[in-house]
Design a protein around this motif. Structure first.
Motif: not given
Ligand SMILES: Nc1ncnc2c1ncn2[C@@H]1O[C@H](COP(=O)(O)OP(=O)(O)OP(=O)(O)O)[C@@H](O)[C@H]1O
Length: 643
Positions: A22, A28, A41, A96, A140, A449
């Motif tokens: 999220s 997601v 996804a 990630e 990211n 986030q």
């Protein structure tokens, strides 16, 4: 694994599974594309909640539609309803890059180079396409199951009208990765700002911490503007030179992406003929014949008609089906859509085919009616029905049976599948089988986030947030777990605020966990092994599949209840409100009414070594804050245990 209740707009197209991440704008979820059985996804955004950020999402969508590169997460489909926007994306199961670094303390130079090359490739490609990303950071960059990085989150990207040499003004991104010229409020070039962020990123890969870091945003900015950072002794001369070229305060002295493509550090140990593969391997100009034929045959259309439909790149279900078939082909998997149903009575088997046909007919109609100027790729034929209903937790029963609200107008004869009568087999030459339920592997991590301060606004430090929480009067609540599928509050307790930030954080979570030496009498428990990775069990903790030890640290204890209570105690004594569901604790630190940081610590069983493990999962919030908080919690748990 059982699919969870789906959204009406996705019904029959995708099966939905657990939340895998999220962010500030989106949740997601893992999905399975029904016609190919491929995992995807699905990024779900609520338009009302997006508010003023809606244009940002539209920009992200438009950017992703025009980007097709092996190191950029591929957009397959966009579905827009009255209430929601769904982006169907390439699924990156290995999480990630940030978490990858955390697990290893820091990367070796070769490993860092392996990833950095891919970052260079992605950035060179997007710059070539006229975009600056403006939010490059390890959170990211996601990993697929082949160690390939995929760049995500184009919400802050910019495509300057005058090209990449035009200046930008908007100050955005995450402070720790922001270039000096950007935080000075000057006009800047997006390409140069991205290169600086790549320097910060490379530093994080090689060192395991940030080159410029401070809880105080003003001090952080000063550090960035000075360009002075620590050079640990393990960095090779050539790595230091590379970093120095990237982290040049004067953007004009900074290395360019074109230079990076041929840089000796980047290409070290490569075959002399090797080049960083910045050009896309995707063929979007020419469609693959085999995939087109398969889709045409499947719905009884001519190849020409199918070709014409797909050439629109509408980012509807056809586009998604084509791209996923194409991807299968690249992986030498069969290029066949699900068909030849082993008819399951009452299932929407042929509805799948009907949906595809409906979409294609609608595409034809659209073409005929020259409706091409409607928002490209936005699938407007379905209106959200159950969109606003939150999803059930895994293990909470079967997929929803609820009928969609028929107050919504459904276009194009797109009857909700749940209502569809299975099509007689003879009606069609080819009928899609109900897709075999693929047991998906949930991503083993989730996402931060960007906290408010990451948008370059001053904010309180995590320490002060913890301070505040510790001052909040305790609200005694029941901590007894009587239903594993419900999140239950556990009593909050005021406690020590977080300790001073330690810069060296990577790896310390592991070390902290290793200190969780719980030497109680071993108590054997029944293991609840599942086909997937883990599954909620009604009578004990999940068993982690040996292949899925990602983000899981081992303890020396065999008593999950004891580990659970120790973790809970540590969280509470840090003043972090905790909710519990089965053997998972969810900690949440808020700022005002918003969650600043939210994460899970799940006590699980590791069969291979027959001990208890702790799986960490960041749900929301800044990755580095999360790391620090986890580290402190685990350290406290171990101290208390040792005591
Ligand atoms: N394609 C994907 N495959 C697997 N996980 C994903 C994928 N896309 C996103 N995620 C997970 O979901 C998280 C949130 O996604 P994303 O960053 O796109 O959301 P966002 O709301 O736009 O974030 P932000 O607040 O930074 O704008 C990611 O960090 C990642 O953990």
């Amino acid at each position: 694994m059982v699919p969870i209740k789906s959204y009406c707009a996705l019904d029959g197209f995708y099966e939905m599974y657990d939340t895998i991440g999220s962010g500030g704008f989106a949740k997601v979820k893992l999905g399975v594309h029904c016609l190919t059985g491929e995992k995807v996804a699905i990024k779900i955004m609520d338009k009302k909640q997006l508010g003023d950020d809606l244009p940002r999402i539209r920009l992200e969508i438009e950017a992703m539609k025009s980007l097709s590169h092996q190191n950029v997460c591929k957009l397959f489909q966009v579905i827009e309803t009255d209430a929601k926007i769904f982006m169907v994306l390439e699924y990156c199961p290995d999480g990630e890059l940030f978490d990858y670094i955390v697990e290893r303390d820091r990367l070796t130079e070769d490993e860092a180079r392996h990833f950095f090359r891919q970052i260079v490739a992605a950035v060179a490609y997007i710059h070539h396409k006229g975009f600056a990303h403006r939010d490059l950071k390890p959170e990211n960059l996601l990993l697929d199951d082949d160690q390939q990085l995929k760049l995500i989150d184009f919400g802050l990207c910019a495509k300057p009208k005058g090209g990449m040499n035009s200046h930008l003004e908007t100050c955005c991104g995450s402070p720790a990765y922001a270039a000096p010229e950007l935080i000075s409020g000057k006009c800047y070039l997006g390409s140069e700002a991205d290169i600086w962020s790549m320097g910060v990123l490379l530093y994080a890969l090689l060192c395991g911490y940030l080159p410029f870091d401070d809880d105080n945003i003003a001090i952080l900015y000063r550090k960035i503007q000075s360009g002075v950072y620590e050079k640990p002794e393990w960095l090779s001369e050539s790595s230091m030179e590379m970093l120095d070229q990237l982290l040049q305060v004067d953007p004009k002295r900074r290395i360019t992406v074109a230079q990076l493509l041929h840089h000796p550090w980047v290409l070290k140990d490569c075959n002399p003929s090797y080049n960083v593969q910045w050009e896309s391997i995707y063929q979007t100009k020419e469609l693959d014949d085999e995939c087109v034929t398969e889709m045409a045959v499947s719905v009884g259309k001519s190849r020409k008609a199918m070709h014409s439909i797909l050439s629109d790149w509408s980012y509807d279900y056809n586009t998604a089906t084509y791209l996923l078939l194409w991807k299968r082909k690249q992986l030498s998997k069969s290029v066949r859509l699900m068909r030849d149903q082993q008819s399951i009575p009452g299932t929407p088997v042929s509805g799948l085919k009907r949906n595809l046909i409906d979409e294609m007919n609608s595409a034809d109609d659209n073409r005929r009616n020259s409706l091409k100027n409607s928002p490209r790729g936005l699938h407007t034929s379905l209106e959200g029905g159950l969109d606003d209903v939150d999803l059930l937790a895994i293990g909470q029963g079967s997929p929803i049976e609820t009928q969609p609200p028929f107050s919504h107008q459904l276009n194009n004869n797109m009857t909700p599948l749940a209502k569809k009568r299975p099509l007689e087999e003879k009606e069609m030459e080819y009928v899609f089988a109900k897709p075999v339920s693929v047991a998906p592997t949930p991503s083993r991590k989730t996402k931060r986030q960007s906290p408010d301060h990451s948008k370059l606004s001053p904010s309180r430090s995590m320490d002060s947030a913890l301070d505040d929480i510790s001052k909040t009067p305790a609200t005694p609540r029941s901590s007894r777990v009587n239903d594993e599928n419900r999140w239950l509050d556990t009593p909050e307790r005021g406690g020590a605020a977080g300790s001073k930030s330690t810069r060296k954080m990577f790896g310390s979570i592991e070390r902290g966990l290793d200190r969780v030496r719980l030497m109680l009498t071993p108590r054997r428990r029944q293991l609840h092994r599942t086909g997937g990775e883990t599954e909620f069990s009604s009578s004990g903790p999940n068993v982690v599949d040996n292949k899925a030890l990602y983000n899981v640290s081992t303890t020396s204890s065999r008593d999950p209840d004891f580990v659970l209570s120790e973790l809970r105690r540590a969280l509470q004594s840090k003043g972090i409100p905790v909710k519990q569901k089965g053997y998972t604790l969810r900690g949440r630190i808020t700022e005002g009414v918003r969650a600043k940081l939210s994460f899970e610590l799940e006590v699980c069983l590791i069969p291979r070594v027959d001990v208890v493990g702790i799986r960490r999962k960041r749900l929301k919030g800044d990755a580095w804050c999360y790391k620090r908080v986890c580290e402190e919690v685990l350290r406290m748990a171990s101290i208390q245990t040792a005591a």
